[in-house]
Write an enzyme that holds these catalytic residues in place. Sequence first.
Site, mmCIF file in Angstrom:
data_model
loop_
_atom_site.group_PDB
_atom_site.id
_atom_site.type_symbol
_atom_site.label_atom_id
_atom_site.label_comp_id
_atom_site.label_asym_id
_atom_site.label_seq_id
_atom_site.Cartn_x
_atom_site.Cartn_y
_atom_site.Cartn_z
ATOM 1 N N TYR A 60 0.829 -1.197 0.000
ATOM 2 C CA TYR A 60 0.000 0.000 0.000
ATOM 3 C C TYR A 60 0.869 1.255 0.000
ATOM 4 O O TYR A 60 1.812 1.390 0.780
ATOM 5 C CB TYR A 60 -0.909 0.004 1.235
ATOM 6 C CG TYR A 60 -1.706 1.287 1.396
ATOM 7 C CD1 TYR A 60 -2.713 1.606 0.489
ATOM 8 C CD2 TYR A 60 -1.438 2.162 2.443
ATOM 9 C CE1 TYR A 60 -3.440 2.773 0.620
ATOM 10 C CE2 TYR A 60 -2.160 3.336 2.580
ATOM 11 C CZ TYR A 60 -3.159 3.639 1.672
ATOM 12 O OH TYR A 60 -3.864 4.802 1.809
ATOM 13 N N HIS A 88 -2.762 15.682 -3.188
ATOM 14 C CA HIS A 88 -4.209 15.711 -2.981
ATOM 15 C C HIS A 88 -4.592 16.010 -1.538
ATOM 16 O O HIS A 88 -5.755 16.310 -1.249
ATOM 17 C CB HIS A 88 -4.839 14.385 -3.431
ATOM 18 C CG HIS A 88 -4.623 13.238 -2.500
ATOM 19 N ND1 HIS A 88 -3.416 12.577 -2.405
ATOM 20 C CD2 HIS A 88 -5.448 12.645 -1.610
ATOM 21 C CE1 HIS A 88 -3.517 11.609 -1.512
ATOM 22 N NE2 HIS A 88 -4.731 11.628 -1.007
ATOM 23 N N ARG A 284 -14.646 22.689 50.821
ATOM 24 C CA ARG A 284 -14.802 21.431 51.564
ATOM 25 C C ARG A 284 -14.671 20.203 50.670
ATOM 26 O O ARG A 284 -14.149 19.154 51.106
ATOM 27 C CB ARG A 284 -16.160 21.442 52.269
ATOM 28 C CG ARG A 284 -16.456 20.184 53.064
ATOM 29 C CD ARG A 284 -17.581 20.342 54.085
ATOM 30 N NE ARG A 284 -18.676 21.162 53.661
ATOM 31 C CZ ARG A 284 -19.946 20.713 53.505
ATOM 32 N NH1 ARG A 284 -20.230 19.441 53.708
ATOM 33 N NH2 ARG A 284 -20.906 21.538 53.166
ATOM 34 N N ASN A 429 -14.394 9.152 2.693
ATOM 35 C CA ASN A 429 -13.466 8.440 1.824
ATOM 36 C C ASN A 429 -14.122 7.216 1.169
ATOM 37 O O ASN A 429 -13.591 6.110 1.194
ATOM 38 C CB ASN A 429 -12.230 8.032 2.625
ATOM 39 C CG ASN A 429 -11.024 7.688 1.776
ATOM 40 O OD1 ASN A 429 -10.426 6.638 1.943
ATOM 41 N ND2 ASN A 429 -10.653 8.584 0.882
ATOM 42 N N ASN A 432 -14.376 3.933 2.890
ATOM 43 C CA ASN A 432 -13.159 3.252 3.330
ATOM 44 C C ASN A 432 -12.911 3.608 4.786
ATOM 45 O O ASN A 432 -12.673 2.730 5.629
ATOM 46 C CB ASN A 432 -11.987 3.695 2.449
ATOM 47 C CG ASN A 432 -10.646 3.241 2.990
ATOM 48 O OD1 ASN A 432 -10.448 2.073 3.281
ATOM 49 N ND2 ASN A 432 -9.716 4.178 3.132
ATOM 50 N N GLN A 433 -13.000 4.876 5.107
ATOM 51 C CA GLN A 433 -12.938 5.322 6.498
ATOM 52 C C GLN A 433 -14.375 5.466 7.004
ATOM 53 O O GLN A 433 -14.920 6.566 7.117
ATOM 54 C CB GLN A 433 -12.181 6.648 6.602
ATOM 55 C CG GLN A 433 -10.726 6.561 6.161
ATOM 56 C CD GLN A 433 -9.989 7.884 6.304
ATOM 57 O OE1 GLN A 433 -10.354 8.733 7.101
ATOM 58 N NE2 GLN A 433 -8.926 8.042 5.525
#
Length: 517
Positions: A60, A88, A284, A429, A432-433
């Site tokens: 990747y 990009h 207190r 995305n 994908n995300q």
Amino acid sequence: MLTPTDTVPLTGPLDLAALRRAALPLTVTVDEETRARVERGRRLFHALRHGPGGADRPIYGADTGFGALVGYAGRTDDADQCDNTLAHLGAGQGPDLPPGIVRAALLLRTRSLAQGLSGVSAGVVDRLAAMFATTFAPAVPRYGSVGASGDLIPLAYATQALRGRGHAYLDGDRMPAADALAAAGLRPLALDGRDALALVNGTSVTTAATGLALDTVRAAHRSLTALTCLLTDLLGCDTGYLDADLLRAYGHPGTVDVGDRMRRTLAGGTPSGTRPLQEPYSIRCAPQLLGAAEDALRHVDGVVAADLVGVSDNPLFLPGTGTGIGTGTDTGTEDAAVGKVVHGGNFFGQPAAFAADLLASVTAQLGNLAERQLDLLVDPARNGGLPPMLATEPGAQHGLQGVQLATTAFVAEIRRAATPAGMQSLPTNLHNQDVVPFGTQAALRAHDTAELLGLLCGSLALGLRQAAHAGARRPTAPRCGELLDALTEAIPPVDPDRPLDADVRAADRLLVRYARP
């Protein structure tokens, strides 16, 4: 240009002090062991990509497109693939991040790459390390990261600046990045696709902002604990609310530890005997509130500590147990002499997102406590007979009235910003995300609110200093007296009225020094 005054080796883990020091020039050292580790990772990357079977096993970012376009081939030229990675992502907007956050993020990125699991060339680590000896800081827009595949957009701007593109700061001045590099004596980074992706595919901005926020809140927590003791002593409150047996019965370790600290600070003090049997909760219940904050901060400590030593990237190039470098697979299996490339999600910033959200919640309640204590201090119905607003001539003078108004605004701002971000996932995305942590937003807002908390502590400290001038008794506990003396030396009394914005900031700076011996 400033010269480095500190040294940070890449061999061991970073700490919050190193992140803080990264704002100024420092020496980052790359020893031979680190360089050898990075070079082994680079050889493994090349072996897996170009060795037997490499053509059938794409890596990747080196051979592919990015994100949702992973199913398409990337550019064949390595330099072009670097541009393909970064161009990009130039979609950020908004004001620039503070240069201190950016430099701390790059220190984290350098340390992650130096672990040798990212497949980058050793020259990248060397050149990043060299940057820290200067005041160079990339100009990075605040908005654009979802903190899922790391902080892609902000880190892309940082990487482009290191290549001489975009803008950067040098000695605090914003200018074209190429000019800043030249003036700093730095050469632009030359990267291939793997180098470029490794520089952006991590949560370094999120971790840096969370760590710096934690460092600030930690200092404010210690300051507020001491200021609560000074308030107790100035008003002559009975200290029974700090009884050790009482706090042990509560059952929370943070409260026990805060109580111990407060009793040490108040040691030798004598109550006035004129206060009510039970103080307002802002006094207190302070050990319970501060103790709960301590317990929560310890959780954030652990998350940040893990992020400071972890490797945040995708994919990772993991060496085998032997000394050779083989072709490996992406299945997780491993031959004794074979390394492997593994694609996964170590760039997902959910731990820091949750931690930053918790940190913002702690910050809001600590801010509430500081504001309520100042309100008590300026109220003649509760402050033991001191004048309203601690004005020496009420009406003709107004003392802390403007400061109190500002603290109300600070608390409102902190509360607005403390809305949790780490669970507000939105798919992006091309799905994908499809889940994202929004850790960057959580971390940057925690950083913003931490600075406001410091101003709240400075405001309370200014009020305590003015209370001593307006008729409060001299502290009876020696350590409380020392803190008041430091405040008195640094800040003149408010008599007559004057603008107090600079005094609040001065008190904040003094408290930070007090909290970091």
